[in-house]
Design a protein around this motif. Structure first.
Motif, PDB file in Angstrom:
ATOM      1  N   ASP A 176     -34.085   4.242  34.916  1.00 56.60           N
ATOM      2  CA  ASP A 176     -34.532   3.328  33.864  1.00 56.60           C
ATOM      3  C   ASP A 176     -35.633   3.972  33.034  1.00 56.60           C
ATOM      4  OD1 ASP A 176     -32.735   1.383  34.641  1.00 56.60           O
ATOM      5  OD2 ASP A 176     -34.181   0.342  35.927  1.00 56.60           O
ATOM      6  N   GLY A 177     -36.541   4.678  33.691  1.00 56.15           N
ATOM      7  CA  GLY A 177     -37.602   5.368  32.977  1.00 56.15           C
ATOM      8  C   GLY A 177     -37.064   6.477  32.095  1.00 56.15           C
ATOM      9  N   LEU A 178     -36.045   7.199  32.576  1.00 56.34           N
ATOM     10  CA  LEU A 178     -35.416   8.250  31.786  1.00 56.34           C
ATOM     11  C   LEU A 178     -34.763   7.658  30.544  1.00 56.34           C
ATOM     12  CD1 LEU A 178     -34.616  11.256  31.517  1.00 56.34           C
ATOM     13  CD2 LEU A 178     -32.583  10.730  32.890  1.00 56.34           C
ATOM     14  N   ARG A 179     -34.096   6.544  30.707  1.00 58.32           N
ATOM     15  CA  ARG A 179     -33.419   5.889  29.578  1.00 58.32           C
ATOM     16  C   ARG A 179     -34.421   5.509  28.483  1.00 58.32           C
ATOM     17  NH1 ARG A 179     -28.414   4.081  30.602  1.00 58.32           N
ATOM     18  NH2 ARG A 179     -28.897   3.950  32.824  1.00 58.32           N
ATOM     19  N   GLU A 180     -35.645   5.158  28.884  1.00 63.46           N
ATOM     20  CA  GLU A 180     -36.666   4.721  27.932  1.00 63.46           C
ATOM     21  C   GLU A 180     -37.195   5.852  27.054  1.00 63.46           C
ATOM     22  OE1 GLU A 180     -38.051   1.619  27.125  1.00 63.46           O
ATOM     23  OE2 GLU A 180     -36.204   1.034  28.128  1.00 63.46           O
ATOM     24  N   LEU A 181     -36.896   7.107  27.396  1.00 67.73           N
ATOM     25  CA  LEU A 181     -37.340   8.227  26.562  1.00 67.73           C
ATOM     26  C   LEU A 181     -36.542   8.316  25.262  1.00 67.73           C
ATOM     27  CD1 LEU A 181     -37.697  11.066  29.247  1.00 67.73           C
ATOM     28  CD2 LEU A 181     -39.439   9.431  28.466  1.00 67.73           C
ATOM     29  N   PHE A 182     -35.379   7.670  25.217  1.00 68.32           N
ATOM     30  CA  PHE A 182     -34.450   7.800  24.090  1.00 68.32           C
ATOM     31  C   PHE A 182     -34.297   6.481  23.345  1.00 68.32           C
ATOM     32  CE2 PHE A 182     -33.207  11.134  27.007  1.00 68.32           C
ATOM     33  CZ  PHE A 182     -32.860  12.191  26.184  1.00 68.32           C
ATOM     34  N   HIS A 183     -34.023   6.579  22.053  1.00 66.49           N
ATOM     35  CA  HIS A 183     -33.571   5.410  21.311  1.00 66.49           C
ATOM     36  C   HIS A 183     -32.178   5.029  21.822  1.00 66.49           C
ATOM     37  CE1 HIS A 183     -36.792   5.077  18.426  1.00 66.49           C
ATOM     38  NE2 HIS A 183     -36.691   6.347  18.091  1.00 66.49           N
ATOM     39  N   PRO A 184     -31.770   3.762  21.673  1.00 64.88           N
ATOM     40  CA  PRO A 184     -30.458   3.345  22.157  1.00 64.88           C
ATOM     41  C   PRO A 184     -29.297   4.162  21.587  1.00 64.88           C
ATOM     42  CG  PRO A 184     -31.785   1.414  21.645  1.00 64.88           C
ATOM     43  CD  PRO A 184     -32.568   2.619  21.170  1.00 64.88           C
ATOM     44  N   ASP A 185     -29.453   4.664  20.360  1.00 63.66           N
ATOM     45  CA  ASP A 185     -28.408   5.482  19.745  1.00 63.66           C
ATOM     46  C   ASP A 185     -28.685   6.979  19.916  1.00 63.66           C
ATOM     47  OD1 ASP A 185     -30.635   5.266  18.098  1.00 63.66           O
ATOM     48  OD2 ASP A 185     -29.492   5.414  16.234  1.00 63.66           O
ATOM     49  N   GLY A 186     -29.625   7.326  20.785  1.00 61.85           N
ATOM     50  CA  GLY A 186     -29.978   8.715  21.012  1.00 61.85           C
ATOM     51  C   GLY A 186     -28.840   9.511  21.624  1.00 61.85           C
ATOM     52  N   ARG A 187     -28.830  10.809  21.310  1.00 58.34           N
ATOM     53  CA  ARG A 187     -27.786  11.709  21.807  1.00 58.34           C
ATOM     54  C   ARG A 187     -28.419  12.927  22.465  1.00 58.34           C
ATOM     55  NH1 ARG A 187     -22.786  10.643  20.438  1.00 58.34           N
ATOM     56  NH2 ARG A 187     -22.130  12.791  20.772  1.00 58.34           N
ATOM     57  N   ILE A 188     -27.635  13.587  23.310  1.00 53.77           N
ATOM     58  CA  ILE A 188     -28.112  14.787  23.984  1.00 53.77           C
ATOM     59  C   ILE A 188     -26.960  15.773  24.160  1.00 53.77           C
ATOM     60  CG2 ILE A 188     -27.788  13.708  26.256  1.00 53.77           C
ATOM     61  CD1 ILE A 188     -30.210  15.397  27.218  1.00 53.77           C
ATOM     62  N   GLU A 189     -27.276  17.060  24.004  1.00 52.81           N
ATOM     63  CA  GLU A 189     -26.311  18.139  24.245  1.00 52.81           C
ATOM     64  C   GLU A 189     -26.990  19.193  25.114  1.00 52.81           C
ATOM     65  OE1 GLU A 189     -24.796  19.774  20.609  1.00 52.81           O
ATOM     66  OE2 GLU A 189     -24.255  17.806  19.800  1.00 52.81           O
ATOM     67  N   VAL A 190     -26.529  19.312  26.348  1.00 49.70           N
ATOM     68  CA  VAL A 190     -26.973  20.361  27.258  1.00 49.70           C
ATOM     69  C   VAL A 190     -25.722  20.972  27.888  1.00 49.70           C
ATOM     70  CG1 VAL A 190     -29.266  19.399  27.702  1.00 49.70           C
ATOM     71  CG2 VAL A 190     -27.324  18.643  29.094  1.00 49.70           C
ATOM     72  N   THR A 191     -25.889  21.987  28.706  1.00 42.51           N
ATOM     73  CA  THR A 191     -24.729  22.738  29.195  1.00 42.51           C
ATOM     74  C   THR A 191     -23.617  21.864  29.760  1.00 42.51           C
ATOM     75  OG1 THR A 191     -26.029  23.053  31.219  1.00 42.51           O
ATOM     76  CG2 THR A 191     -25.824  24.949  29.715  1.00 42.51           C
ATOM     77  N   TRP A 192     -23.967  20.872  30.540  1.00 44.24           N
ATOM     78  CA  TRP A 192     -22.953  20.120  31.287  1.00 44.24           C
ATOM     79  C   TRP A 192     -22.660  18.733  30.714  1.00 44.24           C
ATOM     80  CZ3 TRP A 192     -24.155  15.505  33.859  1.00 44.24           C
ATOM     81  CH2 TRP A 192     -25.515  15.186  33.888  1.00 44.24           C
ATOM     82  N   PHE A 193     -23.349  18.354  29.625  1.00 45.06           N
ATOM     83  CA  PHE A 193     -23.140  17.012  29.074  1.00 45.06           C
ATOM     84  C   PHE A 193     -23.382  17.011  27.573  1.00 45.06           C
ATOM     85  CE2 PHE A 193     -24.187  12.844  27.631  1.00 45.06           C
ATOM     86  CZ  PHE A 193     -23.289  12.028  28.298  1.00 45.06           C
ATOM     87  N   GLU A 194     -22.517  16.279  26.847  1.00 47.20           N
ATOM     88  CA  GLU A 194     -22.698  16.012  25.415  1.00 47.20           C
ATOM     89  C   GLU A 194     -22.317  14.568  25.148  1.00 47.20           C
ATOM     90  OE1 GLU A 194     -21.309  19.134  22.570  1.00 47.20           O
ATOM     91  OE2 GLU A 194     -20.296  19.876  24.370  1.00 47.20           O
TER      92      GLU A 194
END
Length: 197
Positions: free
Chosen positions: A27-45
């Motif tokens: 839950d704390g990790l989720r709070e670092l991002f806006h609801p429409d936030g995106r991420i691209e790292v080696t194993w996830f996009e």
């Protein structure tokens, strides 16, 4: 509008808040991002919310990670509502079943937006600088042919992720690469209001 020390501290807290991932505070990790936030790292996009769910699944697997995060370098938009940060990190990974680990050195390039007075990450991309294997319980064999499929800057990390069931499925930015240049230019354009995240 100029940035304040509080703005800079709030953004630094977002970067070091990545410890929530290592602690399994989803839950704390989720709070670092806006609801429409995106991420691209080696194993996830994809959407950051989906990344948090995927990270929880990873946390329940044989693959363990820890992230060492430095202070970010931050640039603000003229109106003070957007920022781009670049943050050094070390990704420490280990598959306890395989007895194999890897350390990856990367930089997170984040587009951060203040909405209703709150800074959160809108877009996170990673640039990989170099990586190497670690052997927690003694040397184990590595398939060098499989390793050669990845750029050396993140090959050890990608190999370990793939062996752990989290495959790396495309080419990612490495230090000095054309793709790194594209990521940085696109972020700069967004900061100046010339493009969307």
């Amino acid at each position: 509008m100029t940035s304040t020390l509080q703005d800079r501290q709030d953004i630094a807290d977002l970067m070091t808040g990545w410890i929530r991932r290592d602690l399994g505070d989803w839950d704390g990790l989720r709070e670092l991002f806006h609801p429409d936030g995106r991420i691209e790292v080696t194993w996830f996009e994809g959407l950051a919310g989906d990344f948090v769910d995927a990270s929880a699944r990873m946390g329940a697997s044989d693959f363990r990670t820890k992230h060492l995060i430095t202070a970010p370098v931050v640039e603000f938009s003229a109106d003070g509502t957007r920022a781009v940060s670049e943050t050094n990190a070390v990704i420490v990974g280990e598959n306890v079943r395989l007895g194999l680990g890897a350390n990856g050195h990367n930089r997170f390039i984040d587009r951060i937006e203040r909405r209703d007075g709150v800074w959160r990450i809108l877009d996170r991309k990673s640039v990989y600088d170099f990586a190497f294997f670690t052997f927690p319980a003694g040397v184990v064999e590595v398939d060098t042919e499989s390793l050669a499929a990845y750029p050396s800057e993140y090959g050890a990390l990608a190999y370990l992720l793939d062996a752990s069931g989290f495959p790396v499925q495309r080419l990612f930015a490495t230090k000095g690469s054309e793709l790194e240049g594209v990521i940085k230019q696109s972020a700069h354009n967004w900061l100046q209001g010339k493009g969307e995240a």
